[in-house]
Design a protein around this motif. Sequence first.
Motif: not given
Length: 255
Positions: A119-122, A201-206
């Motif tokens: 699971a990515g980015a959620f 990603g470290t800059a992703d709000p999630w």
Amino acid sequence: MPFARSNGYKIFFEVSGSGSPVVLHPGMFEDGRHWAHLGYTEILAAFHTVIAIDPLGLGASDGPREPAAYALERRVQYVTAVLDELGLGRAAFWGYSLGAMTGYAMAAHAPERLTRLVAGAFDPNGFRSRVPDVLAALGLPGDFDVYEIVKQGALSSPYQVAVIERGDPAAHRANYEMFSREPGLGGRLAASGVPALMYAGTADPWHDPMRDYARSQGVEFFPVPDADHGGALRRPDEVLPRVLPFLSADNQQDA
């Protein structure tokens, strides 16, 4: 063209490679071929049977305009219909953003159909978990239409622009409306027993809530340095070396 049918709708999918099966489910404003466009499918297909799905409302799948068509349990049914069409009892599942939410729903509602989940980015605790902070950081009011932020993010990618232009705006909106309202599945994911690997990603709000959830549940998690929400998906050279060993356990079991 290969289609599965569920709830009266056609779900398009493409199959490549050989080995243990892996379903690839893209995010909002993406189709299944986006994985190939970014370089994932060719590498995965050397080790796995890759099943790339066009989610309902996107690509060559049907695009109903009723939000109820995109409810979590129906998303699960669309994926299991593809597995049934291919005669597969179980498969690994790799989803990004909207696809990750669908993967959590699979673990919650049909864990017996999954061997493992990437699971990515959620955030497993739901789309709304970070929206207030995102709006505040952008200096936007709390009632701002977040759909416009999501769509603008997609418009930075020429590939996704083409997907949007070929699609039905009303279907896209209906897809988002249900996606954005779904409750978190963190508790049910933890209870499912499905082995999981998570990343953002470290800059992703999630990023932070995903990392914290993974730590609390003993789930493996890895960051993609300096990548924003869409950026981590565009870094296959960094992501695949972390994911391939996790997926390889299925090939070892089949050996």
